[in-house]
Design a protein around this motif. Structure first.
Motif, PDB file in Angstrom:
ATOM      1  N   LYS A 196      35.978  46.515  27.024  1.00 43.65           N
ATOM      2  CA  LYS A 196      37.199  46.154  27.861  1.00 43.65           C
ATOM      3  C   LYS A 196      36.538  46.456  29.482  1.00 43.65           C
ATOM      4  N   ALA A 197      36.049  47.554  29.483  1.00 42.07           N
ATOM      5  CA  ALA A 197      35.457  47.783  30.761  1.00 42.07           C
ATOM      6  C   ALA A 197      34.533  46.921  31.303  1.00 42.07           C
ATOM      7  N   ARG A 198      33.546  46.324  30.439  1.00 38.58           N
ATOM      8  CA  ARG A 198      32.550  45.664  30.942  1.00 38.58           C
ATOM      9  C   ARG A 198      33.155  44.075  31.269  1.00 38.58           C
ATOM     10  N   ARG A 199      34.073  43.922  30.433  1.00 41.16           N
ATOM     11  CA  ARG A 199      34.730  42.476  30.650  1.00 41.16           C
ATOM     12  C   ARG A 199      35.567  42.540  31.808  1.00 41.16           C
ATOM     13  N   ARG A 200      36.300  43.682  32.238  1.00 41.03           N
ATOM     14  CA  ARG A 200      36.979  44.137  33.618  1.00 41.03           C
ATOM     15  C   ARG A 200      35.855  43.810  34.819  1.00 41.03           C
ATOM     16  N   GLU A 201      34.894  44.274  34.582  1.00 42.43           N
ATOM     17  CA  GLU A 201      33.761  44.026  35.791  1.00 42.43           C
ATOM     18  C   GLU A 201      33.440  42.547  35.748  1.00 42.43           C
ATOM     19  N   TRP A 202      33.483  41.700  34.559  1.00 45.30           N
ATOM     20  CA  TRP A 202      33.337  40.463  34.797  1.00 45.30           C
ATOM     21  C   TRP A 202      34.383  39.837  35.477  1.00 45.30           C
ATOM     22  N   LEU A 203      35.656  40.053  35.283  1.00 46.75           N
ATOM     23  CA  LEU A 203      36.512  39.649  35.953  1.00 46.75           C
ATOM     24  C   LEU A 203      36.617  39.782  37.601  1.00 46.75           C
ATOM     25  N   ASP A 204      36.183  41.028  37.805  1.00 46.43           N
ATOM     26  CA  ASP A 204      35.848  41.335  39.220  1.00 46.43           C
ATOM     27  C   ASP A 204      34.823  40.551  39.758  1.00 46.43           C
ATOM     28  N   ALA A 205      33.993  40.297  39.231  1.00 44.72           N
ATOM     29  CA  ALA A 205      32.791  39.446  39.797  1.00 44.72           C
ATOM     30  C   ALA A 205      33.325  38.156  40.034  1.00 44.72           C
ATOM     31  N   ILE A 206      34.150  37.543  39.205  1.00 43.19           N
ATOM     32  CA  ILE A 206      34.506  36.174  39.617  1.00 43.19           C
ATOM     33  C   ILE A 206      35.685  36.215  40.873  1.00 43.19           C
ATOM     34  N   ASP A 207      36.203  37.525  40.876  1.00 38.41           N
ATOM     35  CA  ASP A 207      37.181  37.527  42.036  1.00 38.41           C
ATOM     36  C   ASP A 207      36.075  37.726  43.435  1.00 38.41           C
ATOM     37  N   LEU A 232      36.607  26.114  37.701  1.00 40.47           N
ATOM     38  CA  LEU A 232      35.980  26.728  36.682  1.00 40.47           C
ATOM     39  C   LEU A 232      35.828  28.361  36.698  1.00 40.47           C
ATOM     40  N   MET A 233      36.437  28.966  37.801  1.00 40.28           N
ATOM     41  CA  MET A 233      36.733  30.134  38.175  1.00 40.28           C
ATOM     42  C   MET A 233      37.729  30.804  36.956  1.00 40.28           C
ATOM     43  N   GLN A 234      38.830  29.707  37.275  1.00 36.35           N
ATOM     44  CA  GLN A 234      40.195  30.171  36.450  1.00 36.35           C
ATOM     45  C   GLN A 234      39.787  30.116  34.893  1.00 36.35           C
ATOM     46  N   SER A 235      39.005  28.870  34.650  1.00 35.32           N
ATOM     47  CA  SER A 235      38.847  28.509  33.069  1.00 35.32           C
ATOM     48  C   SER A 235      38.011  29.892  32.539  1.00 35.32           C
ATOM     49  N   THR A 236      37.266  30.307  33.484  1.00 42.42           N
ATOM     50  CA  THR A 236      36.179  31.613  32.951  1.00 42.42           C
ATOM     51  C   THR A 236      37.234  32.792  32.462  1.00 42.42           C
ATOM     52  N   ARG A 237      38.005  32.836  33.753  1.00 39.23           N
ATOM     53  CA  ARG A 237      38.997  34.058  33.500  1.00 39.23           C
ATOM     54  C   ARG A 237      39.633  33.821  32.158  1.00 39.23           C
ATOM     55  N   ASP A 238      40.551  32.730  32.001  1.00 39.15           N
ATOM     56  CA  ASP A 238      41.422  32.378  30.985  1.00 39.15           C
ATOM     57  C   ASP A 238      40.746  32.630  29.593  1.00 39.15           C
ATOM     58  N   TYR A 239      39.368  32.176  29.670  1.00 40.47           N
ATOM     59  CA  TYR A 239      38.709  32.431  28.497  1.00 40.47           C
ATOM     60  C   TYR A 239      38.692  33.918  27.995  1.00 40.47           C
ATOM     61  N   ILE A 240      38.004  34.861  29.320  1.00 40.73           N
ATOM     62  CA  ILE A 240      37.939  36.123  28.995  1.00 40.73           C
ATOM     63  C   ILE A 240      39.220  36.942  28.439  1.00 40.73           C
ATOM     64  N   HIS A 241      40.355  36.349  29.269  1.00 40.81           N
ATOM     65  CA  HIS A 241      41.724  36.956  28.883  1.00 40.81           C
ATOM     66  C   HIS A 241      41.936  36.559  27.466  1.00 40.81           C
ATOM     67  N   THR A 242      41.636  35.234  27.077  1.00 40.98           N
ATOM     68  CA  THR A 242      42.201  34.895  25.489  1.00 40.98           C
ATOM     69  C   THR A 242      41.475  35.763  24.643  1.00 40.98           C
ATOM     70  N   PHE A 243      40.190  35.812  24.852  1.00 42.41           N
ATOM     71  CA  PHE A 243      39.292  36.843  24.005  1.00 42.41           C
ATOM     72  C   PHE A 243      39.626  38.190  23.841  1.00 42.41           C
ATOM     73  N   GLU A 244      40.018  38.834  25.018  1.00 41.04           N
ATOM     74  CA  GLU A 244      40.603  39.936  25.021  1.00 41.04           C
ATOM     75  C   GLU A 244      42.005  40.070  24.004  1.00 41.04           C
ATOM     76  N   LYS A 245      42.892  39.155  24.366  1.00 43.48           N
ATOM     77  CA  LYS A 245      44.151  39.059  23.508  1.00 43.48           C
ATOM     78  C   LYS A 245      43.713  39.081  22.082  1.00 43.48           C
ATOM     79  N   GLU A 246      42.898  38.017  21.595  1.00 44.58           N
ATOM     80  CA  GLU A 246      42.530  38.101  20.355  1.00 44.58           C
ATOM     81  C   GLU A 246      41.867  39.130  19.842  1.00 44.58           C
ATOM     82  N   LEU A 247      41.247  39.686  20.318  1.00 40.16           N
ATOM     83  CA  LEU A 247      40.368  41.045  19.825  1.00 40.16           C
ATOM     84  C   LEU A 247      41.243  41.816  19.444  1.00 40.16           C
ATOM     85  N   SER A 248      42.018  42.124  20.422  1.00 41.32           N
ATOM     86  CA  SER A 248      43.148  43.157  20.068  1.00 41.32           C
ATOM     87  C   SER A 248      44.121  43.141  18.916  1.00 41.32           C
TER      88      SER A 248
END
Length: 289
Positions: A196-207, A232-248
């Motif tokens: 989760k921490a690494r994926r959070r960094e990924w979201l920060d990089a998009i920001d 494409l920034m938002q679609s990449t974010r959405d994919y990360i958030h979706t993966f996070e939700k489904e993983l949980s």
């Protein structure tokens, strides 16, 4: 007075890889974007594809696109070999081109060669990789390059789909070449961004990219027909958030894989998705014990 810069994108098509799977969908490697920025006299290439054949096709395209200009730089965005193994082929065709990257990416490439490269990449693309192991020269800490009077900057970020990542910003074009920080219609790689921490960094990089207000964004992996836009920034974010939700919510990496395929049926590279599901679920399963 500086001439206006131009930008062209070559999308190296999907290529078969030795992934251990026989089915096409799990043995095809994602298309890879290679971006050519050029002014009246000089040019800079961002990223080079994996195999020698792919790099030969790219070199031919560069020669046709800038017949009277000098390729000065080849910049790689991050430390994944599918973005730089073709560099020696490009340099053979354009001997003035200097291979460069930000300091963190240089360190990541050197560490890759010293650890897992030989065990993974030549086996995945047998007989298709250049035998040399190209290492870029580190840019100054500012990350700045100049092309026909225009300032261009390589900007380091934290963990994205790779620990050693950057993007290239071209202010005069309001352009960002994102490498694998931003994705198009290809499955994003969570094999290394498996916490989760690494994926959070990924979201920060998009920001960090969005803060520059770019109008054009070239994703590292995309379908050739996709428009290189800020959406494409938002679609990449959405994919990360979706993966996070489904993983949980998942009980196995297989069910996570199936769910992501169902939600994103149009995306390329099921092998990359499979690896990401396996590695990320393993972390969650360990945390649940």
């Amino acid at each position: 007075m500086s001439s206006q810069l131009q930008v062209d994108v070559f999308v190296s098509p999907p290529v078969r890889a030795n992934t251990g799977h026989t089915e096409f969908a799990k043995s095809v490697w994602s298309p890879t974007s290679c971006t050519l920025i050029h002014g009246s006299q000089s040019a800079l290439l961002v990223d080079a594809p994996t195999t020698m054949d792919q790099a030969e096709a790219l070199a031919k395209w560069i020669a046709e696109t800038i017949p009277n200009k000098t390729l000065l730089y080849i910049y790689t965005t991050h430390a994944h070999p599918d973005h730089f193994m073709g560099v020696p082929i490009i340099q053979k065709a354009f001997p003035d081109a200097q291979f460069v990257a930000t300091g963190n990416v240089v360190a990541g490439i050197e560490a890759l060669y010293a650890t897992v490269y030989d065990a993974i990449w030549p086996n995945m693309f047998p007989g298709q990789l250049h035998p040399s192991k190209p290492v870029p020269k580190a840019l100054p800490a500012s990350g700045k390059l100049h092309l026909d009077g225009h300032e261009i900057r390589g900007i380091e970020v934290g963990h994205t789909d790779n620990e050693f990542s950057s993007f290239l910003h071209v202010p005069s074009l309001r352009l960002v070449i994102s490498g694998d920080i931003v994705y198009g219609e290809c499955h994003q790689y969570f094999g290394e961004a498996n916490t989760k921490a690494r994926r959070r960094e990924w979201l920060d990089a998009i920001d960090s990219i969005e803060a520059l207000n770019p109008q054009i964004i070239v994703a590292g992996h995309k379908r050739a027909s996709e428009i290189d836009g800020a959406y494409l920034m938002q679609s990449t974010r959405d994919y990360i958030h979706t993966f996070e939700k489904e993983l949980s919510q998942t009980t196995s990496w297989e069910s996570l894989f199936d769910r992501m395929v169902a939600l994103y049926p149009q995306r390329w590279n099921l092998f990359i998705l499979e690896l990401g599901c396996q590695q990320s679920f393993a972390v969650v399963e360990k945390e649940r014990l």
